[in-house]
Design an enzyme around this catalytic site. Sequence first.
Site, short mmCIF file in Angstrom:
data_model
loop_
_atom_site.label_atom_id
_atom_site.label_comp_id
_atom_site.label_asym_id
_atom_site.label_seq_id
_atom_site.Cartn_x
_atom_site.Cartn_y
_atom_site.Cartn_z
CB CYS B 235 -97.99 58.04 52.50
SG CYS B 235 -98.50 58.05 50.78
CB CYS B 253 -98.20 61.69 52.40
SG CYS B 253 -97.18 61.57 50.93
CG HIS B 266 -89.25 66.32 35.96
ND1 HIS B 266 -89.74 66.55 34.70
CD2 HIS B 266 -89.56 65.04 36.27
CE1 HIS B 266 -90.32 65.43 34.27
NE2 HIS B 266 -90.24 64.51 35.21
CB CYS B 298 -46.01 66.10 37.16
SG CYS B 298 -44.27 66.41 37.42
CB CYS B 311 -47.09 76.18 23.61
SG CYS B 311 -46.36 76.01 25.23
CB CYS B 323 -43.61 66.70 25.82
SG CYS B 323 -44.56 66.56 24.30
CG HIS B 334 -41.46 75.92 24.39
ND1 HIS B 334 -41.13 76.63 25.51
CD2 HIS B 334 -42.69 76.33 24.04
CE1 HIS B 334 -42.12 77.43 25.83
NE2 HIS B 334 -43.08 77.28 24.95
CB CYS B 344 -43.04 63.02 21.27
SG CYS B 344 -44.11 64.46 21.17
ZN LIG Z 1 -44.60 76.77 25.32
ZN LIG Z 2 -43.09 64.50 23.30
ZN LIG Z 3 -91.45 62.91 34.84
ZN LIG Z 4 -98.15 59.93 49.66
ZN LIG Z 5 -44.54 67.75 39.39
#
Ligand SMILES: [Zn+2]
Ligand SMILES: [Zn+2]
Ligand SMILES: [Zn+2]
Ligand SMILES: [Zn+2]
Ligand SMILES: [Zn+2]
Lengths: 196, 619
Positions: B235, B253, B266, B298, B311, B323, B334, B344
């Site tokens: 402006c 403005c 803010h 997957c 689990c 797993c 399991h 694992c």
């Molecule tokens: Zn399970």
């Molecule tokens: Zn595993």
């Molecule tokens: Zn500020």
């Molecule tokens: Zn202004």
């Molecule tokens: Zn899948």
Amino acid sequence: MVDVSRVQKELTECNRDSAISGVSIALHDGGSSISHLTGTIAGPQDTPYEGGTFRIDIRLPGGYPFEPPKMQFITKVWHPNISSQNGAICLDILKDQWSPALTLKTALLSLQALLSTPAPDDPQDAVVAQQYLRDKSTFLNTARYWTEAFAKSDSTGMEEKVQKLVEMGFPEDMVRSALLSVNGDENMALEKLCSS
Amino acid sequence: MGRGDAEEVSPPVSSPELEQDDGDDDCYLSDQEDDALEESVLQVLEDGHLEDCHWSSSSVITKEYLLGAQKEDLRKMIELLGLKEHHARTLLIHYRWDVERIFELLDQKGRDRLFSEAGIPLRSTSNAGLPSVTEVTCNVCYDDVPISAVSEMDCGHNYCNQCWTEYFIVKINEGQSRRVKCMAPKCNAICDEALVRKLVSAKCPDIAERFERFLLESYIEDNDTVKWCPSTPHCGNAIRVKGDIHCEVECTCGRQFCFNCSSEAHSPCSCVMWELWIKKCRDESETVNWITVNTKPCPKCHKPVEKNGGCNLVACICGQAFCWLCGGATGRDHTWSSISGHSCGRFTEDQSTKTEQARRDLYRYMHYHNRYKAHTDSLKQEAKLKRDIQWKISISENKDSKIKDYSWVINGLNRLFRSRRVLSYSYPFAFYMFSDEIFKDEMTPQERELKQNLFEDQQQQLEFNVERLSGFLEKDFQNFADDEVMDTMKHVINLSNVVDRLCKQMYQCIENDLLYPLRTPHNIAPYKSKGLDRASELHICLDSAEQSSQSMKYSHDEHKTQPGLHSNESGSSLLGKRPILPLHGSSSDNSGRPSHKRERKSGGALFDLNVPAELADKS
Ligand SMILES: [Zn+2]
Ligand SMILES: [Zn+2]
Ligand SMILES: [Zn+2]
Ligand SMILES: [Zn+2]
Ligand SMILES: [Zn+2]
Ligand SMILES: [Zn+2]
Ligand SMILES: [Zn+2]
């Protein structure tokens, strides 16, 4: 863009008394560009740089002398304000404190003064600065060794001698300090290495 | 803040408007009355006690005034300190245009130190510095030049004009033109701007123009109390604030912004918090984080699969079981911690706590973000809601009824918007206030919990009443019978006042209980019951400005006449009618006042100040 007549006057003026001042400037590699120069500084007395000759790469930007010249050590040097890696320099007059009324000669003289009085609180190379502050004697030895190894005209054969002794089976750091202590005499160094 | 003191300064009096409404005791003050109150507070504030509260007032500096405003400051320096114009500017730039501070320092440091620190030469040299010969050697180009082609600065250093010119051009191109130092080594004197102008414009008029613009903009760039309005397209205005710079302002403005960080308004979120919050919202790092921690592809169809339950056997919708720990395909048989036929061995406590932590962090962020967003989304409906209400009011006013005044609806609506803003920004505030991100070592966990409860209690009360107010305002009162309208009115007025009080209380809680005890100061813009202060327009005392314009030479015409003098020509009758104030603007009371945008003149100006120099130079 570079003020050619001024630079030519600067070169003449600088080289006129280079025997006394210890600094001189020439076109880089004997080339023809006025904006690429090489400066040389004699290592100041009573410093680990004494006896060495240090070469500096000088590039003049288009706005020279209204912009500062760019300077960098070609010769490897061990100093808190100069990079041990690439020779970059930390010096105020090459940055914001540059004045068009300064000259390449005054800049080189400032570099010479910097070699005499390092400013480790405003370092370019932190490793060197640390060593300078914490272990002065090692710093002095290393700086002296680097001067021997890189800044002396007869130092060209130095690396070969080191290489040879290393290949004989001695550790490199011992080889270097032995060579240093006997001013590069290969046989004396070998004797020293064998007796230790 | 202001209104909190208001009630102590002068107790509420009943207003004539309210007495018509058969003096309902539950009705608090109307907004009109608050205005009267606030004016008395402002008066009290302006009479003194400015120090310890968040007092600030803002004024807008249009491009016409940009020059006038700095001329005024320059004039003060020139007249009171007996300085040349370029020395006055040097001093002002060095001390960031803080005239009061300069006078303070003048007392503390004395004239000589003050001047030399700013780069003003102490001795005024006569031309004795130049030798009485016809030619001298310039120390920069080494040429012999006639004395007529040499210029000397106030520091006594002289070089040839050609060298000065080259030097100035390099400096201006480097963007250093506000403080061009003398060419002599170690000389800190700032060059005479008149000489810079003269020499550079002879060689490169465009660069001279940039120099001029930089000088002008220094008033904004090197000045902590003046900022460009952040509007885009720009402006052309800048805003000056007197007093606490942690405040929110509105430009003429219409752009509202946080003066300190130039971001949107803010408060009660602090600038630090706000910056972190927008960054967080922007990269949605939490979501990304969550997806990487909480899903695994997957092994069969590669879709991300979320773990559900404790689990480690997870099943993809494609039917593949795998797993969770190693991502390997398995059977479905399991126990709690092991999968038959699969070993694992990667189950670790660490893994699961990391997952839990990421999940907790995400839920925490989502909690605050959802609420923050709900209120900001409601605010986006502001314009529509306003239109709807206007429509309802116009129907009501034309109805056959004894109720003719519907200002309470508009007042209620404005209160709703303001309090929604406060609520909305109170969520990012709470998000950072009660986390480790900013205040890691400031509170023990116990303290934090206590304070969080205290704050959330207030926040919830506010939220509850804001929603109630919103509910009443959405009612189709245009179809109501008079007694129903009266009932709605009472609720709206009541709730408006409750909400205002709760906002105030929440700010008090934030300022006094939460931020004040912190070791590192953290500031927020104060609560403004009536909404943001609109910056007042800047007026310059004509007499003094006229005097000073005679003593100052400016290169272009526009500068010779003071803005305001020819206000009628420029079509802004407003300027002519309003009292001419001394330089500092005063906080304008603007609630309900129609916006008085002034047409900006476009002809005659040498540069387009609609864009700051850096931007203009880039384009
Ligand atoms: Zn399970
Ligand atoms: Zn595993
Ligand atoms: Zn500020
Ligand atoms: Zn202004
Ligand atoms: Zn899948
Ligand atoms: Zn010159
Ligand atoms: Zn000077």
